[in-house]
Design a protein around this motif. Structure first.
Motif, PDB file in Angstrom:
ATOM      1  N   GLU A 304       0.825  -1.206   0.000  1.00 25.20           N
ATOM      2  CA  GLU A 304       0.000   0.000   0.000  1.00 25.20           C
ATOM      3  C   GLU A 304       0.859   1.257   0.000  1.00 25.20           C
ATOM      4  O   GLU A 304       0.426   2.324   0.388  1.00 25.20           O
ATOM      5  CB  GLU A 304      -0.942  -0.013   1.208  1.00 25.20           C
ATOM      6  N   PRO A 332      -7.404   6.365  -5.335  1.00 32.76           N
ATOM      7  CA  PRO A 332      -8.625   5.599  -5.066  1.00 32.76           C
ATOM      8  C   PRO A 332      -8.348   4.261  -4.376  1.00 32.76           C
ATOM      9  O   PRO A 332      -9.226   3.683  -3.753  1.00 32.76           O
ATOM     10  CB  PRO A 332      -9.246   5.392  -6.460  1.00 32.76           C
ATOM     11  N   ARG A 333      -7.115   3.785  -4.474  1.00 40.50           N
ATOM     12  CA  ARG A 333      -6.766   2.493  -3.855  1.00 40.50           C
ATOM     13  C   ARG A 333      -6.094   2.675  -2.502  1.00 40.50           C
ATOM     14  O   ARG A 333      -5.595   1.708  -1.913  1.00 40.50           O
ATOM     15  CB  ARG A 333      -5.848   1.715  -4.798  1.00 40.50           C
ATOM     16  N   LYS A 334      -6.065   3.915  -2.044  1.00 42.41           N
ATOM     17  CA  LYS A 334      -5.479   4.240  -0.739  1.00 42.41           C
ATOM     18  C   LYS A 334      -4.000   3.827  -0.648  1.00 42.41           C
ATOM     19  O   LYS A 334      -3.501   3.411   0.383  1.00 42.41           O
ATOM     20  CB  LYS A 334      -6.270   3.596   0.407  1.00 42.41           C
TER      21      LYS A 334
END
Lengths: 611, 216
Positions: A304, A332-334
């Protein structure tokens, strides 16, 4: 899993470091494999697995049919003790097979303080540490990595050194080894043939002779060994192997994130910086390639966080386009994006805002020297005005912790230059008072200094290191010059830097010292838990060598250096010219402003550097 | 809530609880399965594990709960996760559940006890546990207390595997208060030192509620 291993793993700290089995590790059927390589990293798992070079070479070698590359790291002391107690040889993580069962053992040598761990790992594997004591063809013990630009201190232990970038070179070496195995060559024959591969240095084919004063007189060459070994580079970055399916550790490592390499080399030419010279010329990935690989690496790993990695990331042309493209996908995917090694001169509001969108981390600037005079000497082309402007942008943007890195003991440094560090830090503090968006949380400015280590293949390769006592005097001077409580001063311990300086410009006689330190229990010397200055000094004495001869001696312009056998592309006469410019206080423009003819472009078939 | 039942064995038994959380988090991302994040300053994926597993212990009954974002495709989840998990971690089932982890009461375990230098018949160890009470010193973070662990053992059997190996199976209190397999062995060490094994390999088998029904 082996019963004995299971039992000892229950006794040691962080056992997941020693098991393998991570996602994306590569397991091959031994029946389909005729060359087995152990990629050895002479430091802990957490450090080694954070190394992008390991992930690249692991993937590149394993992409070759018939070759299986596994990993091996230095065990921490508790594990080593257990392994020695039960007489378990050092093993590779994928198969669990002991290192002596491998055809090739390749060490990654990125820093000098890892040298003793190479010996310790070989010994833990039951393999003689000296090349001359290993008579059979396999396991072949070799090394690559930045430290190999001066291979001499480790020459007694290595069968060969791979100089430069390894993606192609390592595979060429392994292919020759395959042929040698198939045709039943002995080791001397293999080494003679290997020396013909561009980028391969075979220490045993060279014999140094010394003058009465200890300096190098000449190096006798045997047979048809090349006079100079020229560093290998990847010319077309986008067509080289890129590790999108990197191994994802099951336990936390130092850099636990996707690392995206933007380019190799650096246009800047800071005179103290070895990487800035030995990785030349600049070669980059295209933005489209990077966006594609970043997405693939994030999807494949599940990380991430992604960080952009290069010697000077903000010099990447099209960085805004790249970060915009990455953020469009990451936000949007953090997934958070971080930008290390920002230069203080072109740190822009826009760039900072881009990073800030996802997460705000600490900021670090490295002015390296406190006064403009000394920054000109080292060619660190950042002005006080630019630095303070960058700080202002950061403080206005809400940052309230800032780290400033400096070196003490740079050539020509005076007490004026030392106290200038304190004055610069106070100007940064003043900038915060004037421009901080939110003063209620206070500010913390950390000043760090380390003792300058002159390195081979830089304009300062002739320079004397300051010495421990003088460094500590300057530390005291600086400490007394810093008055504000918002400025914290940390200084690095100079003894490690002294040993590092001796090792980095050492000659072949240094091998005896390294072996002596290891025999007296030395390993993992980059860790304060293990480093012992007394042990190193005792070993120097036992070997009849003086560390100051290597660290604190100014060399004559004409002196033959142990590392002159290695050609990194940048000409020695160019380094000498840069040194004279340093003493004249004259800066050299970066490669993009004007080509100064360092020579590194000769490594490129296409000729011109930087696109 | 959504839940997975998974097994941890082989090399993966050395992955610590904290590392397991990271590993699971990344596996969900690799599988392309989005899970709900916590609210707040530093949002992270919400994941809750039933009974943290000690390093070195194998299990075939680990439970983890989470909340899938969007349409839940639970039936295909085990296959998708198993394709991207490290060696040794295997998802056995994915389902919805409205039970709470605090209702887990009992845990079945098996432990292989190895004696390197002497032989102990199974009856000897069985007799030790058959006593009316087993008062041992239990250390917590703060203090050491004398506790009778006998009520925390619902059942226990010992059998011989080889002259140097005994197999102990037991149903132990899983929480409030917990009696871990390691504490069970510690009781042997404290109360009957001669029977202390040289090495123990432990495995979790199943979890139950207070009524001895399998907990899911």
């Amino acid at each position: 899993m082996d019963d004995v291993l299971e039992r000892i793993l229950l006794k040691v700290q962080k056992p997941a470091r020693y098991t393998g089995g991570e996602y994306n590790q590569i397991i091959k059927d031994k029946a389909d494999v005729d060359i087995r390589m152990a990629f050895c990293f002479p430091d802990t798992y957490e450090i080694g697995m954070s190394n992008l070079g390991l992930q690249i070479l692991y993937g590149a070698i394993n992409a070759e049919p018939g070759m299986w590359c596994e990993r091996c790291f230095a065990p921490w002391g508790d594990m080593e003790e257990e392994m020695r107690r039960v007489r378990m040889p050092l093993y590779a993580l994928e198969s669990g097979d002991p290192l002596f069962a491998f055809d090739a053992i390749g060490f990654s040598l990125g820093y000098e303080m890892a040298y003793t761990s190479v010996l310790n790992m070989l010994d833990l594997a039951g393999i003689p540490v000296r090349s001359a004591d290993r008579r059979s063809l396999t396991p072949l013990v070799f090394a690559g990595g930045t430290s190999c630009v001066n291979p001499e201190p480790m020459a007694d232990f290595l069968d060969l050194c791979a100089i430069g970038e390894g993606e192609e070179l390592d595979i060429e070496i392994l292919r020759l080894l395959r042929k040698a195995k198939a045709e039943g060559w002995d080791k001397p024959r293999f080494l003679r043939e290997a020396a013909k591969i561009p980028g391969v240095y075979v220490p045993s084919l060279y014999e140094p002779e010394y003058n009465g004063d200890g300096t190098l007189k000449r190096v006798a060459r045997r047979e048809d060994a090349p006079e100079k070994v020229t560093k290998r580079i990847i010319e077309d970055m986008d067509s080289a192997f890129y590790p999108t399916n990197a191994i994802v550790p099951s336990t936390e490592i130092v850099h636990d994130r996707v690392v995206l390499e933007l380019f190799r080399g650096c246009v800047r030419g800071c005179r103290f910086c070895q990487a800035g010279f030995v990785y030349r010329p600049v070669r980059r990935h295209s933005t489209a390639f990077l966006l594609d690989k970043a997405r693939a690496a994030l999807e494949s790993s599940g990380y991430e966080e992604i960080t952009l990695s290069s010697l000077s990331t903000s010099d990447f042309k099209g960085l805004a386009q790249l970060t915009d493209g990455l953020l469009e996908w990451c936000e949007p995917r953090k997934i958070s994006l971080s930008l290390p090694s920002l230069r203080a001169d072109n740190f822009s509001m826009g760039l900072m805002e881009r990073v800030q969108k996802v997460r705000k981390s600490g900021l670090t600037f490295a002015p390296e020297a406190g006064s403009q005079r000394l920054r000109d000497v080292i060619n660190k082309n950042v002005t006080e005005e630019e630095l303070l402007h960058s700080c202002r942008v950061a403080f206005e943007g809400g940052w309230n912790t800032l780290k400033l890195y400096f070196m003490l003991g740079l050539p020509t440094e005076t007490d004026e230059d030392v106290t200038a560090i304190a004055r610069l830090a106070e100007k940064v503090l003043h900038t915060w008072r004037e421009y901080a968006a939110n003063k209620s949380r206070g500010v913390k400015i950390t000043v760090s200094t380390s003792m300058f280590v002159p390195k081979p293949h830089t304009p300062f390769e002739w320079e004397a290191q300051t010495g421990v006592e003088e460094y500590l005097r300057r530390v005291k001077l600086l400490r007394e010059s810093i008055t504000s409580r918002s400025i914290v001063y940390n200084w690095h311990e100079p003894h490690v830097s002294l040993i590092e300086a001796a090792l980095s410009r050492g000659d072949r006689r240094m091998g005896a010292v390294i072996e002596e330190v290891w025999k007296r229990g030395g390993r993992l010397d980059s860790w304060t838990d293990y480093f012992s200055f007394e042990r190193w000094m005792d070993a120097f004495r036992a070997c009849g060598l003086d560390p100051d001869f290597y660290a604190a001696r100014e060399r004559g312009e004409e002196e033959l250096f142990p590392w002159d056998v290695i050609d990194v592309g940048v000409a020695k006469r160019y380094l000498a010219r840069e040194r004279r410019e340093a003493y004249a206080g004259r800066v050299t423009p970066d490669c993009r402003v004007k080509c100064m003819g360092c020579g590194a472009n000769c490594l490129l078939k296409r000729g011109g550097c930087d696109e | 809530m959504n839940r997975i039942l998974f097994a941890k064995s082989g090399r993966a038994v050395f992955i610590s609880h904290l590392d397991l959380m990271r590993t699971m988090q990344r596996a969900f991302i690799r599988a392309g399965v989005r899970i709900r994040h916590t609210e707040g300053f530093n949002p992270h994926p919400y994941m809750n594990f039933a009974l943290p597993l000690s390093v070195g212990v194998e299990s075939r009954c680990e439970l983890m709960e989470f909340a899938l974002e969007g349409e839940a495709g639970l039936s295909e989840l085990p296959a998708r996760l198993n394709a991207v998990l490290p060696e040794g971690i295997r998802v056995l089932d994915a389902y919805e559940s409205d039970t709470k982890f605090k209702y887990i009461k009992w845990l079945d375990i098996e432990a292989h006890l190895f004696y390197y230098n002497e032989v102990h018949p199974a009856e000897e160890l069985a007799a030790f546990f058959a006593g009316p009470e087993l008062v041992m010193e239990k250390r917590t973070k703060r203090q050491t207390a004398r506790v009778d662990i006998k009520p925390l053992i619902a059942s226990l059997t010992v059998s011989g595997v080889s002259p140097s190996e005994l197999l102990l199976t037991a149903r132990l209190s899983a929480q409030e208060p917990v009696l871990s397999p390691a504490q069970l062995i510690e009781a042997v060490r404290q109360l009957s030192p001669a029977l202390t094994p040289d090495f123990v390999r432990t495995k979790r088998l199943e979890v139950f509620d207070k009524d001895m029904n399998i907990f899911r």
